[in-house]
Design an enzyme around this catalytic site. Structure first.
Site, PDB file in Angstrom:
ATOM      1  N   HIS A 368       1.064  -1.191  -0.395  1.00 40.10           N
ATOM      2  CA  HIS A 368       0.435   0.207   0.188  1.00 40.10           C
ATOM      3  C   HIS A 368       0.797   0.963  -0.148  1.00 40.10           C
ATOM      4  O   HIS A 368       2.154   1.408   0.881  1.00 40.10           O
ATOM      5  CB  HIS A 368      -1.313   0.026   1.464  1.00 40.10           C
ATOM      6  CG  HIS A 368      -2.050   1.335   1.561  1.00 40.10           C
ATOM      7  ND1 HIS A 368      -2.044   2.047   2.420  1.00 40.10           N
ATOM      8  CD2 HIS A 368      -2.904   1.667   1.003  1.00 40.10           C
ATOM      9  CE1 HIS A 368      -2.975   2.551   2.535  1.00 40.10           C
ATOM     10  NE2 HIS A 368      -3.320   2.654   0.781  1.00 40.10           N
ATOM     11  N   SER A 369       0.312   2.710  -1.184  1.00 36.05           N
ATOM     12  CA  SER A 369       0.844   3.138  -1.078  1.00 36.05           C
ATOM     13  C   SER A 369       3.177   3.001  -0.792  1.00 36.05           C
ATOM     14  O   SER A 369       2.880   2.914  -1.845  1.00 36.05           O
ATOM     15  CB  SER A 369      -0.055   4.495   0.776  1.00 36.05           C
ATOM     16  OG  SER A 369       0.795   5.616   0.601  1.00 36.05           O
ATOM     17  N   LEU A 370       3.296   4.250  -0.007  1.00 37.89           N
ATOM     18  CA  LEU A 370       4.953   4.423   0.025  1.00 37.89           C
ATOM     19  C   LEU A 370       5.305   2.942  -0.033  1.00 37.89           C
ATOM     20  O   LEU A 370       6.583   2.621  -0.634  1.00 37.89           O
ATOM     21  CB  LEU A 370       5.427   5.021   0.888  1.00 37.89           C
ATOM     22  CG  LEU A 370       6.883   5.260   0.649  1.00 37.89           C
ATOM     23  CD1 LEU A 370       7.237   6.121   0.022  1.00 37.89           C
ATOM     24  CD2 LEU A 370       7.396   6.004   3.028  1.00 37.89           C
TER      25      LEU A 370
END
Length: 632
Positions: A368-370
């Site tokens: 997820h995300s970073l």
């Protein structure tokens, strides 16, 4: 327990289907009206163990686990009769007071009365031995005390098992345990009353005798001895065939158990999907939370010391979330973050292989995300601002990936900002050794997510991402036709009206998407354009009459979710929510589960009952246009 609301149904989301799928023949023939023979001690199969997965409800262990826990319990703490009932039955024990449960991922400690995760720290739940139950088979909190009284009452006097007429009931015994009053009218009629309901036993008996069964049902709870189905050793989880690591993004300094909670949410979604649509499959995916943030020390608190006191709460939130991006792009701390994530992934994989050496399984990553950026960089060998030389030590994973799922990912922005290094070397951004399949899954109003495809092949900026269908709808995504986004220039038109108008969600989504694609194209240009670099040019994608891109990818990369939340580009709270909503999204769970096991989607009709089948319908995706996918 203050009431008998034992269903705990969650109306805002699908409710787990009952796991009691054992054949009726498995229910003990020694039971009469659901109650076991009353003057004999219960066998291990009649007892059912539970764990409390949240603050609301008890969840039963499967039959295999419950038997093993009960065997260990009787061996260590049982009386002479309970020990003699074991017959040498011991299966999945780890230590003197511990039992491995829940598919090999958790451990029950009978001394502590806890169920704890084995592979990741921080997940713990209470356990309970169910002997007596409320009418809905929620375990009764004083079951062991009631069982002792019950055996003392009926063991030597079988005549007391005979029922009397409702209006002529007599109380055989009544005892007070805690704040509850338990009354025996016969061996099969035992009721529990709240202590405060009655002034004293005489009043209770008098009122009960006059009102009979009606009073009992309205003022007390009927108790049932033994669980409704016998515990069976065949009732257990299959071996894990696909191991999925869930990697978190920013913000976990605030709550380092957040990834555990998110993984539990997603695991519940997949469990419901499997029970609803693929109940007969032997495939089993298991999801492991991966925490890389708590192992990093970084600056030793220096940032906190230099943080001004003004707007302290907001600054602390930023320090605990967005600061992770700055840490990762730092040449000092970026390597520390990569080491932390790689070490944790390798540790989890190694420990699983050590405990399950004979399991044949594949491995995927959901990031997820970073977390998707860090995972990508570890596998491809990239360090922030520094391309590692062949002679320098490499951070690597000890396993190969089947799938790489990116959720709400800014990875393409990071790659675009590295364009001087990447594009001049004409590197393959998503090589086969990264993973056999790469999926970029995002919500249309997620402000952190960006598309992958236009970064790889410029022609794809004209085409919509693939729309993820609603859960339960069968779809062959390899046959989804390309759809043009539409008139590019119209998305930048501004209205000059004097009256304020409600936001046009359709146009906002269109503008948001086009600006992303245009920015990616512009940012990918460099000063060496004169050297005939054919990667990107400084312009927007021109209109095209082609029905398909000139350069085809091996498979589509970008997959967009339905806007079921109803957010828009002007609703900031909605945008922030969508970035964290993937873990509890049933569309995501169904899509990922059927990517892990592609054969299931093709044979879904074989698992479904007629009443579970869902009709086809058009769904709204990006730009507000219906994306019609041919269903089989």
């Amino acid at each position: 327990m203050n009431n008998m609301d034992t269903n705990f149904l969650q109306t805002e989301e699908p409710v787990l289907i009952s796991e009691d799928t054992q054949d009726e023949n498995n229910v003990s023939n020694t039971q009469t009206n659901g109650t076991a023979i009353t003057f004999e001690p219960l066998g291990p199969e009649k007892v059912r163990w539970f764990y409390k997965s949240d603050l609301k409800r008890w969840t039963k262990f499967d039959g295999f686990d419950s038997l093993n826990i009960e065997y260990r319990y009787r061996a260590n703490f049982g009386n002479e009769e309970e020990v003699s009932s074991l017959n040498g039955s011991f299966n999945y024990f780890l230590g003197l007071n511990t039992v491995v449960v829940r598919g090999g991922l958790y451990e029950v400690d009978l001394l502590k009365k806890k169920c704890t995760s084995i592979f990741w720290p921080g997940e713990e739940s209470d356990i309970f031995r169910g002997i007596w139950f409320y009418d809905g088979y929620e375990p009764y909190e004083f079951g062991e005390e009631v069982e002792r009284e019950h055996l003392n009452l009926f063991r030597d006097d079988t005549r007391k098992t005979e029922n009397t007429e409702d209006n002529g009931k007599s109380v055989l015994r009544d005892v007070t345990i805690g704040d509850m009053h338990i009354v025996w009218y016969s061996s099969a009629e035992v009721y529990s009353f709240k202590q405060k309901t009655f002034i004293n036993t005489k009043i209770m008996r008098s009122v009960t005798k006059k009102l009979g069964t009606y009073f009992q049902k309205s003022a007390g709870y009927k108790l049932i001895r033994s669980y409704k189905t016998d515990a069976n050793e065949k009732d257990k989880l299959n071996d894990i065939t696909h191991l999925v690591f869930l990697v978190h993004g920013i913000g976990h300094k605030i709550d380092n158990k957040k990834i555990i909670k998110n993984t539990s949410q997603f695991r519940d979604c997949v469990k419901w999907i499997k029970q609803k649509y693929f109940q007969g499959t032997e495939q089993r995916a298991e999801f492991f939370p991966v925490d890389w943030r708590s192992q990093c020390s970084f600056d030793g608190g220096l940032v906190e010391q230099i943080t001004p006191l003004n707007l302290k709460n907001i600054r602390q939130i930023l320090n605990s979330s967005a600061m992770d991006i700055m840490y990762y792009t730092s040449p000092i701390y970026g390597r520390e973050i990569q080491n932390s994530l790689a070490n944790e992934l390798n540790r989890l994989h190694s420990e699983f292989v050590e405990r399950h050496p004979h399991h044949d399984f594949k491995v995927s990553i959901m990031a997820h995300s970073l977390g998707s950026v860090i995972s990508y960089d570890i596998i491809t060998g990239w360090e922030p601002f520094i391309k590692r030389s062949d002679s320098s030590p490499r951070i690597h994973l000890n396993f190969e990936l089947e799938n790489f799922f990116c959720l709400g990912s800014p990875l393409s922005v990071f790659l675009a900002l590295r364009q001087n290094e990447i594009f001049k070397e004409n590197l393959n951004l998503f090589p086969m050794w990264l993973a056999k399949k790469v999926y970029n899954i995002y919500h249309p109003t997620d402000p952190v997510a960006y598309r992958f495809e236009p970064l790889v092949a410029r022609d794809y900026c004209r085409y919509k991402p693939v729309g993820i269908q609603a859960y339960g709808i069968k779809c062959d995504y390899s046959e989804v036709p390309f759809e043009l986004i539409g008139n590019i220039d119209s998305s930048f038109e501004e209205t000059n009206g004097t009256e304020a108008k409600a936001p046009d969600v359709k146009k906002e989504n269109e503008t948001f998407s086009r600006r992303i694609s245009t920015w990616l194209n512009m940012s990918s240009s460099n000063d060496n354009k004169a050297n005939n670099s054919n990667q990107f040019e400084v312009n927007t994608c021109p209109p095209s009459r082609n029905s398909t891109p000139v350069e085809n990818l091996n498979h589509r990369l970008d997959y967009i979710l339905r806007d079921s939340i109803g957010g828009s580009a002007s609703n900031y709270l909605s945008m922030l929510y969508t970035h964290t909503s993937y873990w509890s999204n049933y569309d995501v769970a169904y899509f990922i589960y059927t990517r892990l096991f592609p054969e299931l989607d093709k044979t879904m009709d074989d698992f479904l009952r007629p009443e579970d089948k869902i009709p086809n319908f058009d769904l709204q995706f990006e730009q507000g246009n219906s994306s019609k996918v041919k269903k089989n």
